[in-house]
Design a protein around this motif. Sequence first.
Motif, mmCIF file in Angstrom:
data_model
loop_
_atom_site.group_PDB
_atom_site.id
_atom_site.type_symbol
_atom_site.label_atom_id
_atom_site.label_comp_id
_atom_site.label_asym_id
_atom_site.label_seq_id
_atom_site.Cartn_x
_atom_site.Cartn_y
_atom_site.Cartn_z
ATOM 1 N N ALA A 1 -11.741 10.443 8.034
ATOM 2 C CA ALA A 1 -10.449 11.060 7.535
ATOM 3 C C ALA A 1 -11.013 11.870 6.078
ATOM 4 N N MET A 2 -12.073 10.925 5.245
ATOM 5 C CA MET A 2 -12.374 11.037 4.518
ATOM 6 C C MET A 2 -13.325 12.666 4.523
ATOM 7 N N ALA A 3 -14.055 12.676 5.432
ATOM 8 C CA ALA A 3 -15.070 13.724 5.864
ATOM 9 C C ALA A 3 -13.732 14.729 6.650
ATOM 10 N N ALA B 1 -12.586 -1.793 -0.669
ATOM 11 C CA ALA B 1 -10.699 -3.079 -0.667
ATOM 12 C C ALA B 1 -10.884 -3.382 -1.996
ATOM 13 N N SER B 2 -12.443 -3.972 -2.464
ATOM 14 C CA SER B 2 -12.725 -5.314 -3.377
ATOM 15 C C SER B 2 -12.862 -5.217 -4.930
ATOM 16 N N GLY B 3 -12.107 -6.277 -5.312
ATOM 17 C CA GLY B 3 -12.286 -6.083 -6.491
ATOM 18 C C GLY B 3 -12.774 -5.993 -8.143
ATOM 19 N N ARG B 4 -13.416 -5.234 -7.294
ATOM 20 C CA ARG B 4 -15.066 -6.257 -8.232
ATOM 21 C C ARG B 4 -15.316 -5.139 -8.897
ATOM 22 N N LEU C 1 -13.293 4.249 -6.332
ATOM 23 C CA LEU C 1 -12.571 4.608 -5.580
ATOM 24 C C LEU C 1 -11.814 3.176 -4.208
ATOM 25 N N LYS C 2 -10.845 2.564 -5.343
ATOM 26 C CA LYS C 2 -10.742 1.162 -4.666
ATOM 27 C C LYS C 2 -9.529 1.608 -3.352
ATOM 28 N N LYS C 3 -9.771 1.327 -2.201
ATOM 29 C CA LYS C 3 -9.123 1.276 -0.716
ATOM 30 C C LYS C 3 -7.434 0.160 -0.772
ATOM 31 N N PRO C 4 -6.815 1.084 -0.580
ATOM 32 C CA PRO C 4 -6.859 2.151 0.035
ATOM 33 C C PRO C 4 -6.489 2.848 -0.695
ATOM 34 N N PHE C 5 -6.590 4.420 -1.162
ATOM 35 C CA PHE C 5 -6.868 5.235 -2.104
ATOM 36 C C PHE C 5 -5.521 6.276 -1.639
ATOM 37 N N GLU C 6 -5.158 7.410 -3.037
ATOM 38 C CA GLU C 6 -4.194 8.213 -2.523
ATOM 39 C C GLU C 6 -5.634 9.304 -2.236
ATOM 40 N N ILE C 7 -4.865 9.762 -1.304
ATOM 41 C CA ILE C 7 -6.051 11.685 -1.233
ATOM 42 C C ILE C 7 -5.826 12.062 -2.606
#
Length: 121
Positions: A22-24, A90-93, A103-109
């Motif tokens: 999806a990112m690609a 997706a981690s909060g680190r 860039l935290k998952k899930p992220f907006e396009i």
Amino acid sequence: MSTTRQRGSVLIVEDDEDIRAAMAELLEGEGFEVAVASNGQEGLEVLSQIGPPCLVLLDLMMPVMNGEDFLRHVRQDPAQSDIPIIIVTASGRAPLPGTQGILKKPFEISELFSTVNLHCR
């Protein structure tokens, strides 16, 4: 020794096939050249083939070689040490030393595009 980064070239190192694809697709649709790898070891191999991209989008938790090990290898190589790397997780680190952010998952396009455009073009 610093090498010139390819403008508009992004390396995605992500083990989740759906996220990677999806990112690609999104970035290619915006005119970026995209290379992909499913783990850190593949990412290092791709880097040796394509040369320094303008940005690496790096997952942390992957099989074979995780994102932290990939980051360590890249930062130790003088030819690659200045490549901007964004952690995609997706981690909060907090961001890791040697990276330019998270860039935290899930992220907006729109977040993906603004992050990439900050470092490319």
